[in-house]
Write a protein that holds these residues in place. Structure first.
Motif, PDB file in Angstrom:
ATOM      1  N   LEU A 227       2.944  29.293  10.831  1.00 16.00           N
ATOM      2  CA  LEU A 227       2.450  27.920  10.767  1.00 16.00           C
ATOM      3  C   LEU A 227       2.606  27.215  12.112  1.00 16.00           C
ATOM      4  CD1 LEU A 227       4.160  27.265   7.369  1.00 16.00           C
ATOM      5  CD2 LEU A 227       1.702  27.030   7.702  1.00 16.00           C
ATOM      6  N   ASP A 228       1.803  26.187  12.313  1.00 11.84           N
ATOM      7  CA  ASP A 228       1.937  25.367  13.513  1.00 11.84           C
ATOM      8  C   ASP A 228       3.159  24.462  13.384  1.00 11.84           C
ATOM      9  OD1 ASP A 228      -0.534  26.179  14.785  1.00 11.84           O
ATOM     10  OD2 ASP A 228      -1.577  24.993  13.253  1.00 11.84           O
ATOM     11  N   VAL A 229       3.931  24.349  14.455  1.00  7.39           N
ATOM     12  CA  VAL A 229       5.027  23.384  14.534  1.00  7.39           C
ATOM     13  C   VAL A 229       4.853  22.642  15.859  1.00  7.39           C
ATOM     14  CG1 VAL A 229       7.502  22.969  14.467  1.00  7.39           C
ATOM     15  CG2 VAL A 229       6.535  24.924  13.219  1.00  7.39           C
ATOM     16  N   ILE A 230       4.263  21.463  15.780  1.00 12.25           N
ATOM     17  CA  ILE A 230       3.898  20.696  16.968  1.00 12.25           C
ATOM     18  C   ILE A 230       4.931  19.601  17.181  1.00 12.25           C
ATOM     19  CG2 ILE A 230       2.094  19.288  18.040  1.00 12.25           C
ATOM     20  CD1 ILE A 230       0.121  20.644  16.025  1.00 12.25           C
ATOM     21  N   GLY A 231       5.566  19.604  18.351  1.00  9.13           N
ATOM     22  CA  GLY A 231       6.559  18.593  18.684  1.00  9.13           C
ATOM     23  C   GLY A 231       5.976  17.554  19.621  1.00  9.13           C
ATOM     24  N   ILE A 232       6.190  16.276  19.300  1.00 11.32           N
ATOM     25  CA  ILE A 232       5.736  15.177  20.155  1.00 11.32           C
ATOM     26  C   ILE A 232       6.941  14.316  20.525  1.00 11.32           C
ATOM     27  CG2 ILE A 232       4.340  13.061  20.240  1.00 11.32           C
ATOM     28  CD1 ILE A 232       2.257  14.425  18.550  1.00 11.32           C
ATOM     29  N   GLY A 233       7.014  13.904  21.795  1.00 13.10           N
ATOM     30  CA  GLY A 233       8.174  13.164  22.269  1.00 13.10           C
ATOM     31  C   GLY A 233       9.283  14.133  22.636  1.00 13.10           C
ATOM     32  N   LYS A 234      10.510  13.833  22.232  1.00 15.36           N
ATOM     33  CA  LYS A 234      11.641  14.677  22.641  1.00 15.36           C
ATOM     34  C   LYS A 234      12.043  15.707  21.580  1.00 15.36           C
ATOM     35  CE  LYS A 234      15.261  11.295  21.407  1.00 15.36           C
ATOM     36  NZ  LYS A 234      16.423  10.536  21.913  1.00 15.36           N
ATOM     37  N   ILE A 235      11.149  15.997  20.643  1.00  8.76           N
ATOM     38  CA  ILE A 235      11.454  16.992  19.605  1.00  8.76           C
ATOM     39  C   ILE A 235      11.782  18.349  20.225  1.00  8.76           C
ATOM     40  CG2 ILE A 235      10.507  18.297  17.663  1.00  8.76           C
ATOM     41  CD1 ILE A 235      11.245  15.396  16.970  1.00  8.76           C
ATOM     42  N   ASN A 236      11.002  18.779  21.192  1.00  7.77           N
ATOM     43  CA  ASN A 236      11.242  20.075  21.819  1.00  7.77           C
ATOM     44  C   ASN A 236      12.618  20.125  22.467  1.00  7.77           C
ATOM     45  OD1 ASN A 236       9.918  22.743  22.594  1.00  7.77           O
ATOM     46  ND2 ASN A 236      10.551  21.987  24.604  1.00  7.77           N
TER      47      ASN A 236
END
Length: 388
Positions: A227-236
């Motif tokens: 599945l896609d797991v897209i991080g936006i901001g400081k999630i990564n």
């Protein structure tokens, strides 16, 4: 899933043990400002969940909502986000807000980096560069500072420090702060340019050296399932890249919402996980009630656009990772309940759900939505059947 970083909704029973008696980030903002222009948050049910000030709850809220308590021993960003995805943290990360870092830590950092440390206190990043930037450039020292978060930050002038050397020093700091008693959540390289006061400007070459989650999370399970797991901001940064398939840096919370709206238009299959940090970094820590309230209003405008973009099969979750009451003393995060507000076009009637005692119901619900098993050792029970 959007994390309004630090938008707590009232003290937990154990908040006094964290020095946070009577805290209430959202409630106290409403009390101080009277009203906020937040029609979209209102119609989803946030004011039904937590009423304060002069504002009235929605008569027929669209969302389903409840209060989440934190099971982990902490009130910081990483602890909160990790718990959302199934990790219960028993030993909190270290903070050095009041005292600066211990002499032994600084001595080892200086020895291994080959540079003298100046600063070593809690400070605003822009202010400490203005204060010590000229000294750093002239002496060849390095500025080390912290904040109310569990973090060690090193400033370096790109023209005199050299980026690769700054990154090397941060890697050394990361190794040193793995030690018990010095264990911080993140080490951050803070490069800047300019030669004198009034000209200094931080650059986009920031680099974070975060601890990896202490075990596999729901994000790992989603990624492993294709599945896609897209991080936006400081999630990564928060998850040290673990379980993330795609990541976007945000320049602001408004920018983060603009990125989220664009991602929503894509035909992705999985989780888009968003952190909007300005509530916390710009307003909560600086105890700026008006700025915090206005940031919520900015978010609400973008939320209205996002709601129009949602497809029939989409589920939207709004939550927070801790509190940061701008009316409270000091500059630290505050131990609070957080909101859970969910909405989807297929949901039907909006209503209150039973409150839960851990943020991990979020990750468990996301996992059930996609038919993915929770990793071994994680916590959390799904409430997905109450959201459909």
């Amino acid at each position: 899933m959007i994390v309004l970083d630090s938008l707590g909704i009232g003290a937990m029973p154990d908040s006094p043990e964290f020095g946070d008696e009577g805290v209430d980030t959202f409630g106290h903002i409403l009390e101080k400002m009277g009203t906020l222009d937040i029609p979209n948050l209102k119609k989803l049910g946030l004011l039904n969940l937590h009423k304060a000030g002069k504002m009235e709850e929605a008569e027929n809220p669209l969302g389903r909502y409840l209060r989440l308590g934190e099971a982990s021993n902490g009130k910081d960003t990483m602890t909160g986000h990790w718990e959302m995805m199934g990790i219960k943290t028993l030993k909190p990360f270290c903070t050095f807000t009041d005292t600066g870092f211990p002499p032994e830590l600084i001595k080892e950092l200086e020895r291994r980096c080959g540079k003298k440390v100046i600063g070593n206190k809690s400070a605003s990043g822009t202010e400490i560069i203005e204060e010590l930037g000229e000294e750093e450039i002239s002496s060849g020292a390095m500025i080390v500072y912290t904040s109310a978060d569990s973090v060690l930050q090193i400033c370096g002038n790109e023209e005199t420090f050299d980026l690769e050397n700054l990154y090397r020093c941060c890697q050394i700091a990361r190794e040193i702060t793995m030690k018990d008693g010095w264990r911080v959540g993140r080490v951050i390289a803070r490069p800047y340019t300019g030669k004198k006061k009034g000209e200094f400007k931080r650059t986009s070459n920031r680099r974070d050296y975060a601890l990896k989650p202490s075990g596999p999370t729901v994000l790992n399970a989603l990624k492993d399932a294709g599945l896609d797991v897209i991080g936006i901001g400081k999630i990564n940064d928060i998850f040290c890249g673990e379980g993330i398939t795609r990541s976007y840096h945000s320049d602001s919370s408004v920018h983060g919402m603009e990125q989220t709206i664009e991602i929503c238009k894509e035909d992705f299959h999985g989780l888009c996980f968003v952190n909007l940090v300005d509530f916390d970094a710009l307003w909560g820590h600086r105890r700026n009630v008006k700025g915090y309230g206005e940031e919520i209003e900015k978010f609400d405008k973008k939320l209205g656009i996002l709601l129009k973009e949602l497809r029939e099969e989409d589920l939207l979750i709004l939550t927070a990772d801790h509190g940061n009451d701008p009316t409270y003393s000091g500059t630290d995060h505050t131990r609070e309940y957080v909101p859970f507000v969910a909405y989807g076009k297929k949901m039907g009637d909006g209503r209150a759900l039973e409150n839960k005692d851990t943020f991990a119901v979020i990750g468990a619900s996301v996992a059930e939505n996609f038919g993915v098993s929770m990793p071994e050792g994680t916590i959390g029970t799904s409430i997905f059947n109450q959201l459909v």
